[in-house]
Design a protein around this motif. Structure first.
Motif, PDB file in Angstrom:
ATOM      1  N   UNK A 122      -4.869  -8.005   4.329  1.00  0.00           N
ATOM      2  CA  UNK A 122      -5.537  -7.745   3.101  1.00  0.00           C
ATOM      3  C   UNK A 122      -4.850  -7.381   1.874  1.00  0.00           C
ATOM      4  N   UNK A 123      -3.984  -6.319   2.285  1.00  0.00           N
ATOM      5  CA  UNK A 123      -3.069  -5.453   1.249  1.00  0.00           C
ATOM      6  C   UNK A 123      -2.292  -6.845   0.626  1.00  0.00           C
ATOM      7  N   UNK A 124      -1.665  -7.496   1.615  1.00  0.00           N
ATOM      8  CA  UNK A 124      -0.612  -8.567   1.105  1.00  0.00           C
ATOM      9  C   UNK A 124      -1.406  -9.500   0.423  1.00  0.00           C
ATOM     10  N   UNK A 125      -2.758  -9.943   0.802  1.00  0.00           N
ATOM     11  CA  UNK A 125      -3.486 -11.080  -0.001  1.00  0.00           C
ATOM     12  C   UNK A 125      -3.824 -10.690  -1.210  1.00  0.00           C
ATOM     13  N   UNK A 126      -4.187  -9.459  -1.306  1.00  0.00           N
ATOM     14  CA  UNK A 126      -4.648  -8.921  -2.830  1.00  0.00           C
ATOM     15  C   UNK A 126      -3.302  -8.848  -3.751  1.00  0.00           C
ATOM     16  N   UNK A 127      -2.126  -8.456  -3.096  1.00  0.00           N
ATOM     17  CA  UNK A 127      -0.908  -8.368  -3.741  1.00  0.00           C
ATOM     18  C   UNK A 127      -0.608  -9.794  -4.383  1.00  0.00           C
ATOM     19  N   UNK A 128      -0.711 -10.807  -3.382  1.00  0.00           N
ATOM     20  CA  UNK A 128      -0.205 -12.263  -3.776  1.00  0.00           C
ATOM     21  C   UNK A 128      -1.289 -12.786  -4.791  1.00  0.00           C
ATOM     22  N   UNK A 147      13.111   4.169  -0.134  1.00  0.00           N
ATOM     23  CA  UNK A 147      12.659   2.717  -0.026  1.00  0.00           C
ATOM     24  C   UNK A 147      13.810   1.965   0.544  1.00  0.00           C
ATOM     25  N   UNK A 148      14.876   1.857  -0.209  1.00  0.00           N
ATOM     26  CA  UNK A 148      15.849   0.999   0.041  1.00  0.00           C
ATOM     27  C   UNK A 148      16.486   1.134   1.592  1.00  0.00           C
ATOM     28  N   UNK A 149      16.509   2.179   1.966  1.00  0.00           N
ATOM     29  CA  UNK A 149      16.971   2.510   3.414  1.00  0.00           C
ATOM     30  C   UNK A 149      15.986   1.757   4.454  1.00  0.00           C
ATOM     31  N   UNK A 150      14.747   2.067   4.239  1.00  0.00           N
ATOM     32  CA  UNK A 150      13.578   1.480   4.955  1.00  0.00           C
ATOM     33  C   UNK A 150      13.488   0.196   5.011  1.00  0.00           C
ATOM     34  N   UNK A 151      13.593  -0.578   3.791  1.00  0.00           N
ATOM     35  CA  UNK A 151      13.392  -1.863   3.536  1.00  0.00           C
ATOM     36  C   UNK A 151      14.768  -2.572   4.366  1.00  0.00           C
ATOM     37  N   UNK A 152      16.003  -1.998   4.295  1.00  0.00           N
ATOM     38  CA  UNK A 152      16.964  -2.636   4.808  1.00  0.00           C
ATOM     39  C   UNK A 152      17.108  -2.613   6.314  1.00  0.00           C
ATOM     40  N   UNK A 153      16.579  -1.492   6.666  1.00  0.00           N
ATOM     41  CA  UNK A 153      16.387  -1.460   8.099  1.00  0.00           C
ATOM     42  C   UNK A 153      15.391  -2.510   8.445  1.00  0.00           C
ATOM     43  N   UNK A 154      14.045  -2.530   8.044  1.00  0.00           N
ATOM     44  CA  UNK A 154      13.159  -3.601   8.389  1.00  0.00           C
ATOM     45  C   UNK A 154      13.529  -4.695   8.248  1.00  0.00           C
ATOM     46  N   UNK A 155      14.523  -5.179   7.286  1.00  0.00           N
ATOM     47  CA  UNK A 155      14.885  -6.669   7.163  1.00  0.00           C
ATOM     48  C   UNK A 155      16.053  -6.958   8.365  1.00  0.00           C
ATOM     49  N   UNK A 186       3.109  -1.031  -1.306  1.00  0.00           N
ATOM     50  CA  UNK A 186       3.104   0.441  -1.611  1.00  0.00           C
ATOM     51  C   UNK A 186       4.035   0.776  -2.815  1.00  0.00           C
ATOM     52  N   UNK A 187       5.125   0.124  -2.910  1.00  0.00           N
ATOM     53  CA  UNK A 187       6.179   0.571  -3.930  1.00  0.00           C
ATOM     54  C   UNK A 187       5.714  -0.067  -5.144  1.00  0.00           C
ATOM     55  N   UNK A 188       5.009  -1.179  -5.168  1.00  0.00           N
ATOM     56  CA  UNK A 188       4.502  -1.925  -6.570  1.00  0.00           C
ATOM     57  C   UNK A 188       5.349  -2.948  -6.863  1.00  0.00           C
ATOM     58  N   UNK A 189       6.292  -3.441  -5.908  1.00  0.00           N
ATOM     59  CA  UNK A 189       7.289  -4.587  -6.319  1.00  0.00           C
ATOM     60  C   UNK A 189       6.517  -5.836  -6.833  1.00  0.00           C
ATOM     61  N   UNK A 190       6.911  -6.480  -7.943  1.00  0.00           N
ATOM     62  CA  UNK A 190       6.292  -7.592  -8.632  1.00  0.00           C
ATOM     63  C   UNK A 190       6.339  -8.714  -7.390  1.00  0.00           C
ATOM     64  N   UNK A 191       5.081  -9.239  -7.283  1.00  0.00           N
ATOM     65  CA  UNK A 191       5.230 -10.566  -6.102  1.00  0.00           C
ATOM     66  C   UNK A 191       5.221 -10.119  -4.925  1.00  0.00           C
ATOM     67  N   UNK A 236       6.537  -6.315   4.227  1.00  0.00           N
ATOM     68  CA  UNK A 236       5.452  -6.555   2.874  1.00  0.00           C
ATOM     69  C   UNK A 236       4.604  -5.260   2.692  1.00  0.00           C
ATOM     70  N   UNK A 237       4.361  -4.488   3.591  1.00  0.00           N
ATOM     71  CA  UNK A 237       3.631  -3.322   3.402  1.00  0.00           C
ATOM     72  C   UNK A 237       4.257  -2.305   2.316  1.00  0.00           C
ATOM     73  N   UNK A 238       5.653  -2.159   2.812  1.00  0.00           N
ATOM     74  CA  UNK A 238       6.456  -1.459   2.047  1.00  0.00           C
ATOM     75  C   UNK A 238       6.700  -1.653   0.524  1.00  0.00           C
ATOM     76  N   UNK A 239       6.535  -3.127   0.400  1.00  0.00           N
ATOM     77  CA  UNK A 239       6.777  -3.790  -0.849  1.00  0.00           C
ATOM     78  C   UNK A 239       5.200  -3.559  -1.597  1.00  0.00           C
TER      79      UNK A 239
END
Length: 356
Positions: free
Chosen positions: A86-92, A281-289, A234-239, A229-232
């Motif tokens: 739902x969060x990802x859909x709303x962001x989309x 944020x960068x450390x978490x997203x990099x590890x998640x990737x 929460x951080x408010x990354x565009x798209x 996706x959830x991290x993006x």
């Protein structure tokens, strides 16, 4: 040969042909009736086979009640999936609305191309868009309209795919509630097709392949999409919704998610600097990737070894033929077919030894 003998043989042959024709007609009619539900039932079987070991553990905790265990598992899965989706859909949706609003606003400008790019195929188009955006959009109106229709169709396909997934999850719960009966039926069908000796092996091979690909490829890609996706969001990354969808597609096609996460990290650092929050944020997203490198040996290594080109072809072919649903079903079905084919190749009759 006496005439009456020939007549009897011809009559027997005619009877066989008529029976075979009636069976073929009946099979075709049954397939036409069942075809609208084919993808749904395939997805349900894949989910049921994949989640059945977890269902057995929950059933043991609930005193052996299959119905309660399957119901609880389905409810938990739906709740766990709906919240992040739902969060990802709303962001989309928000990303699409912002993009449309930005293009319609009078403040939107396309930067002119560098002079060093002169002579490139799209240089003139880029230059016209930087000086006369309205004229460029009118010039390429048919292409823009086709691209927008394709994007809207993809978004609609995602919504329909999510709805079908929830329905398939409910049906999978019913399958799991009757798992023992379903397992015996699968063994009986495989034994009828391959013989009583090879039937259980074929059924076990199909089960192991479904679990390996569903958990080790599709499951890992889905988990990675949620982690990133959830991290993006929460951080408010565009798209963020589009980026999370791209992570899912890359995961299924066996491409690294760092193709998305590294540019996102660069964007965050360029806009917010190297503070504590951007760094975390960068450390978490990099590890998640990179999470697939840890999850694949744990999940995919437990099943059978399916070559990655088979998974990639299944994902692309399934997406072309059945849209978003085929993106998930295609790798599993093609992997099962691949394993069955090579099992058939290896089960060649042994040559007879020399006479003594």
């Amino acid at each position: 040969m006496p005439p009456f003998a020939y007549s009897n043989q011809a009559r027997d042959l005619l009877d066989v042909l008529i029976r075979a024709g009636l069976i073929v007609v009946l099979v075709l009619f049954c397939f036409e009736i069942f075809r609208p539900f084919l993808n749904l039932m395939l997805w349900s079987v894949i989910l049921a086979v994949t989640l059945y070991p977890l269902h057995r553990r929950v059933r043991a905790r609930l005193g052996g009640h299959d119905g309660w265990s399957a119901t609880l598992l389905v409810l938990v899965a739906v709740v766990v999936l709906l919240v992040p989706l739902t969060l990802l859909g709303a962001s989309l949706v928000e990303s699409v609305e912002k993009s449309v609003g930005l293009v319609r606003s009078s403040d939107f400008r396309v930067p002119p191309p560098a002079a060093s790019l002169a002579g490139w195929p799209l240089y003139d188009t880029w230059l016209q868009a930087s000086t006369d955006l309205t004229g460029a959009m009118q010039r390429f109106a048919p292409q823009i309209k086709a691209a927008l229709l394709l994007a809207l169709g993809s978004l609609a396909g995602l919504g329909i795919g999510l709805l079908i997934f929830i329905v398939a999850l409910i049906i999978a719960g019913i399958f799991m509630a009757y798992g023992e009966l379903g397992n015996r039926s699968a063994v009986d069908i495989a034994s009828r097709l391959s013989g009583p000796e090879k039937g259980p092996q074929i059924a076990q091979l199909c089960t192991a392949t479904i679990r390996a690909v569903a958990m080790g490829v599709v499951g890992i890609a889905f988990i990675q999409m949620l982690l990133v996706g959830v991290a993006l969001v929460i951080k408010g990354v565009p798209g963020a919704g589009l980026l999370a969808l791209a992570v899912l597609l890359l995961g299924i096609m066996q491409l690294p998610a760092t193709l998305i996460t590294i540019p996102v990290i660069i964007y965050v650092f360029s806009t917010e600097g190297f503070g504590t929050v951007p760094m975390m944020f960068a450390i978490y997203v990099f590890i998640a990737g990179l999470a697939d490198n840890v999850l694949k040996p744990l999940l995919l290594g437990r099943g059978v070894n399916v070559p990655m080109p088979v998974v990639l072809i299944g994902a692309l072919g399934g997406m072309v033929t059945n849209g978003v649903i085929g993106l998930f079903i295609g790798p599993v079905v093609l992997a099962v077919g691949y394993q069955l084919f090579w099992q058939w190749v290896r089960d060649q009759p042994q040559p007879a030894g020399p006479d003594h």
